[in-house]
Design a protein around this motif. Structure first.
Motif, PDB file in Angstrom:
ATOM      1  N   LEU A 104      12.389 -82.314  21.004  1.00 26.72           N
ATOM      2  CA  LEU A 104      12.842 -83.684  21.213  1.00 26.72           C
ATOM      3  C   LEU A 104      13.283 -83.896  22.651  1.00 26.72           C
ATOM      4  O   LEU A 104      13.901 -83.024  23.271  1.00 26.72           O
ATOM      5  CB  LEU A 104      14.001 -84.003  20.271  1.00 26.72           C
ATOM      6  CG  LEU A 104      13.750 -83.774  18.776  1.00 26.72           C
ATOM      7  CD1 LEU A 104      15.016 -84.035  17.981  1.00 26.72           C
ATOM      8  CD2 LEU A 104      12.617 -84.659  18.296  1.00 26.72           C
ATOM      9  N   HIS A 105      12.987 -85.099  23.177  1.00 28.82           N
ATOM     10  CA  HIS A 105      13.386 -85.464  24.535  1.00 28.82           C
ATOM     11  C   HIS A 105      14.119 -86.789  24.500  1.00 28.82           C
ATOM     12  O   HIS A 105      13.657 -87.739  23.861  1.00 28.82           O
ATOM     13  CB  HIS A 105      12.157 -85.585  25.451  1.00 28.82           C
ATOM     14  CG  HIS A 105      12.500 -85.987  26.831  1.00 28.82           C
ATOM     15  ND1 HIS A 105      12.476 -87.306  27.249  1.00 28.82           N
ATOM     16  CD2 HIS A 105      12.905 -85.262  27.901  1.00 28.82           C
ATOM     17  CE1 HIS A 105      12.834 -87.358  28.508  1.00 28.82           C
ATOM     18  NE2 HIS A 105      13.099 -86.123  28.932  1.00 28.82           N
ATOM     19  N   GLY A 106      15.265 -86.827  25.176  1.00 29.91           N
ATOM     20  CA  GLY A 106      16.026 -88.066  25.271  1.00 29.91           C
ATOM     21  C   GLY A 106      17.093 -87.946  26.323  1.00 29.91           C
ATOM     22  O   GLY A 106      17.948 -87.061  26.262  1.00 29.91           O
ATOM     23  N   THR A 107      17.044 -88.841  27.313  1.00 30.37           N
ATOM     24  CA  THR A 107      18.014 -88.828  28.399  1.00 30.37           C
ATOM     25  C   THR A 107      19.261 -89.593  27.981  1.00 30.37           C
ATOM     26  O   THR A 107      19.164 -90.700  27.430  1.00 30.37           O
ATOM     27  CB  THR A 107      17.406 -89.483  29.662  1.00 30.37           C
ATOM     28  OG1 THR A 107      16.177 -88.838  29.956  1.00 30.37           O
ATOM     29  CG2 THR A 107      18.338 -89.362  30.844  1.00 30.37           C
ATOM     30  N   GLY A 108      20.441 -89.000  28.244  1.00 29.09           N
ATOM     31  CA  GLY A 108      21.715 -89.660  27.960  1.00 29.09           C
ATOM     32  C   GLY A 108      22.028 -89.789  26.472  1.00 29.09           C
ATOM     33  O   GLY A 108      22.725 -90.719  26.064  1.00 29.09           O
ATOM     34  N   MET A 109      21.568 -88.883  25.643  1.00 24.81           N
ATOM     35  CA  MET A 109      21.807 -88.948  24.200  1.00 24.81           C
ATOM     36  C   MET A 109      23.087 -88.237  23.768  1.00 24.81           C
ATOM     37  O   MET A 109      23.482 -88.370  22.613  1.00 24.81           O
ATOM     38  CB  MET A 109      20.621 -88.352  23.435  1.00 24.81           C
ATOM     39  CG  MET A 109      19.366 -89.156  23.585  1.00 24.81           C
ATOM     40  SD  MET A 109      19.596 -90.762  22.789  1.00 24.81           S
ATOM     41  CE  MET A 109      18.308 -91.702  23.533  1.00 24.81           C
ATOM     42  N   GLY A 110      23.705 -87.476  24.640  1.00 21.59           N
ATOM     43  CA  GLY A 110      24.947 -86.803  24.304  1.00 21.59           C
ATOM     44  C   GLY A 110      24.764 -85.298  24.243  1.00 21.59           C
ATOM     45  O   GLY A 110      23.683 -84.762  24.482  1.00 21.59           O
ATOM     46  N   THR A 111      25.866 -84.614  23.893  1.00 19.64           N
ATOM     47  CA  THR A 111      25.873 -83.169  23.811  1.00 19.64           C
ATOM     48  C   THR A 111      25.926 -82.753  22.352  1.00 19.64           C
ATOM     49  O   THR A 111      26.780 -83.225  21.594  1.00 19.64           O
ATOM     50  CB  THR A 111      27.103 -82.601  24.553  1.00 19.64           C
ATOM     51  OG1 THR A 111      27.069 -83.059  25.907  1.00 19.64           O
ATOM     52  CG2 THR A 111      27.112 -81.087  24.527  1.00 19.64           C
ATOM     53  N   PHE A 112      25.009 -81.838  21.974  1.00 23.43           N
ATOM     54  CA  PHE A 112      24.941 -81.342  20.602  1.00 23.43           C
ATOM     55  C   PHE A 112      24.875 -79.825  20.638  1.00 23.43           C
ATOM     56  O   PHE A 112      24.003 -79.253  21.281  1.00 23.43           O
ATOM     57  CB  PHE A 112      23.722 -81.923  19.867  1.00 23.43           C
ATOM     58  CG  PHE A 112      23.809 -83.417  19.680  1.00 23.43           C
ATOM     59  CD1 PHE A 112      24.505 -83.952  18.615  1.00 23.43           C
ATOM     60  CD2 PHE A 112      23.224 -84.273  20.597  1.00 23.43           C
ATOM     61  CE1 PHE A 112      24.598 -85.320  18.454  1.00 23.43           C
ATOM     62  CE2 PHE A 112      23.305 -85.642  20.446  1.00 23.43           C
ATOM     63  CZ  PHE A 112      24.000 -86.172  19.370  1.00 23.43           C
ATOM     64  N   ALA A 113      25.794 -79.175  19.923  1.00 27.29           N
ATOM     65  CA  ALA A 113      25.837 -77.719  19.869  1.00 27.29           C
ATOM     66  C   ALA A 113      24.759 -77.197  18.926  1.00 27.29           C
ATOM     67  O   ALA A 113      24.335 -77.892  17.987  1.00 27.29           O
ATOM     68  CB  ALA A 113      27.209 -77.262  19.398  1.00 27.29           C
ATOM     69  N   VAL A 114      24.326 -75.964  19.149  1.00 26.01           N
ATOM     70  CA  VAL A 114      23.357 -75.322  18.265  1.00 26.01           C
ATOM     71  C   VAL A 114      23.968 -75.213  16.869  1.00 26.01           C
ATOM     72  O   VAL A 114      25.124 -74.827  16.718  1.00 26.01           O
ATOM     73  CB  VAL A 114      22.963 -73.936  18.806  1.00 26.01           C
ATOM     74  CG1 VAL A 114      22.097 -73.179  17.811  1.00 26.01           C
ATOM     75  CG2 VAL A 114      22.247 -74.062  20.139  1.00 26.01           C
ATOM     76  N   GLY A 115      23.187 -75.556  15.844  1.00 28.06           N
ATOM     77  CA  GLY A 115      23.657 -75.507  14.468  1.00 28.06           C
ATOM     78  C   GLY A 115      24.171 -76.837  13.947  1.00 28.06           C
ATOM     79  O   GLY A 115      24.430 -76.981  12.744  1.00 28.06           O
ATOM     80  N   THR A 116      24.337 -77.847  14.809  1.00 32.33           N
ATOM     81  CA  THR A 116      24.805 -79.167  14.381  1.00 32.33           C
ATOM     82  C   THR A 116      23.709 -79.841  13.560  1.00 32.33           C
ATOM     83  O   THR A 116      22.542 -79.849  13.943  1.00 32.33           O
ATOM     84  CB  THR A 116      25.137 -80.053  15.603  1.00 32.33           C
ATOM     85  OG1 THR A 116      26.101 -79.395  16.411  1.00 32.33           O
ATOM     86  CG2 THR A 116      25.650 -81.414  15.172  1.00 32.33           C
ATOM     87  N   THR A 117      24.094 -80.389  12.429  1.00 22.60           N
ATOM     88  CA  THR A 117      23.141 -81.135  11.609  1.00 22.60           C
ATOM     89  C   THR A 117      23.123 -82.572  12.101  1.00 22.60           C
ATOM     90  O   THR A 117      24.180 -83.196  12.248  1.00 22.60           O
ATOM     91  CB  THR A 117      23.538 -81.095  10.121  1.00 22.60           C
ATOM     92  OG1 THR A 117      23.618 -79.723   9.719  1.00 22.60           O
ATOM     93  CG2 THR A 117      22.521 -81.808   9.250  1.00 22.60           C
ATOM     94  N   VAL A 118      21.918 -83.086  12.365  1.00 23.78           N
ATOM     95  CA  VAL A 118      21.777 -84.419  12.935  1.00 23.78           C
ATOM     96  C   VAL A 118      20.714 -85.226  12.195  1.00 23.78           C
ATOM     97  O   VAL A 118      19.860 -84.675  11.500  1.00 23.78           O
ATOM     98  CB  VAL A 118      21.393 -84.352  14.436  1.00 23.78           C
ATOM     99  CG1 VAL A 118      22.499 -83.766  15.273  1.00 23.78           C
ATOM    100  CG2 VAL A 118      20.094 -83.616  14.629  1.00 23.78           C
ATOM    101  N   ARG A 119      20.800 -86.540  12.390  1.00 22.29           N
ATOM    102  CA  ARG A 119      19.774 -87.468  11.930  1.00 22.29           C
ATOM    103  C   ARG A 119      19.209 -88.123  13.186  1.00 22.29           C
ATOM    104  O   ARG A 119      19.962 -88.660  13.992  1.00 22.29           O
ATOM    105  CB  ARG A 119      20.382 -88.517  11.018  1.00 22.29           C
ATOM    106  CG  ARG A 119      19.369 -89.507  10.513  1.00 22.29           C
ATOM    107  CD  ARG A 119      19.989 -90.492   9.553  1.00 22.29           C
ATOM    108  NE  ARG A 119      18.964 -91.386   9.064  1.00 22.29           N
ATOM    109  CZ  ARG A 119      19.196 -92.588   8.619  1.00 22.29           C
ATOM    110  NH1 ARG A 119      20.428 -93.048   8.567  1.00 22.29           N
ATOM    111  NH2 ARG A 119      18.203 -93.336   8.200  1.00 22.29           N
TER     112      ARG A 119
END
Length: 165
Positions: free
Chosen positions: A123-138
């Protein structure tokens, strides 16, 4: 007369009235008083006799308890066996919405995502925030930018991303 006596007489009169008329509806549909319930003890001319034939489905039958209508004799409808599994998915899912765990995180612009069915996305997205490895996302995704390489997986551009839970 004393007020208490009047109440007692009224209550006794009401009890007598209820005793005389209370069961009339159960035996004859509520239209007439039977001989047992008549105040004088003599049957009235309009009261049906016990030898009368049943007139409809609400009349009691020999197998039903006294004063209760019989149940319908037709069987209840039931569903047939399934013809097979559904041809199309029964739970509609949007093709551009993914849910899974972040495998390559940080502050972006590239992220790795693995869904529950094991599919890997780049996935690519500029300015989407910080997400740690293992975080469940939608993630809602759009078409991939062909000029960007975010590593292994199916490429896609992030439209929105949010943590789940």
């Amino acid at each position: 007369m004393h007020p208490r006596t009047r109440t007692t007489l009224t209550g006794a009169g009401l009890a007598t009235l209820l005793a005389l008329t209370g069961c009339a509806g159960a035996r004859s549909g509520g239209d007439a008083v039977s001989a047992e319930q008549s105040p004088s003890g003599t049957p009235s001319d309009s009261a049906p006799t016990s030898a009368a034939a049943p007139t409809g489905p609400s009349d009691p039958t020999p197998s039903s308890p006294a004063g209760r209508p019989s149940r319908a004799q037709t069987p209840l409808p039931t569903l047939g066996p399934p013809t097979g599994p559904p041809r199309n998915p029964t739970d509609a899912r949007k093709a551009n919405v993914l849910a899974g765990r972040i495998t390559r995180g940080g502050d972006g612009p590239c992220y790795g995502l693995v869904t529950d069915d094991g599919r890997q996305y780049a996935l690519h997205g500029t300015g989407m925030g910080t997400f740690a490895v293992g975080t469940t996302v939608r993630v809602t995704v759009g078409p991939a930018d062909r000029t960007v390489d975010c590593g292994p997986g199916t490429p896609a551009t992030i439209v929105t991303i949010s943590p789940v839970g």
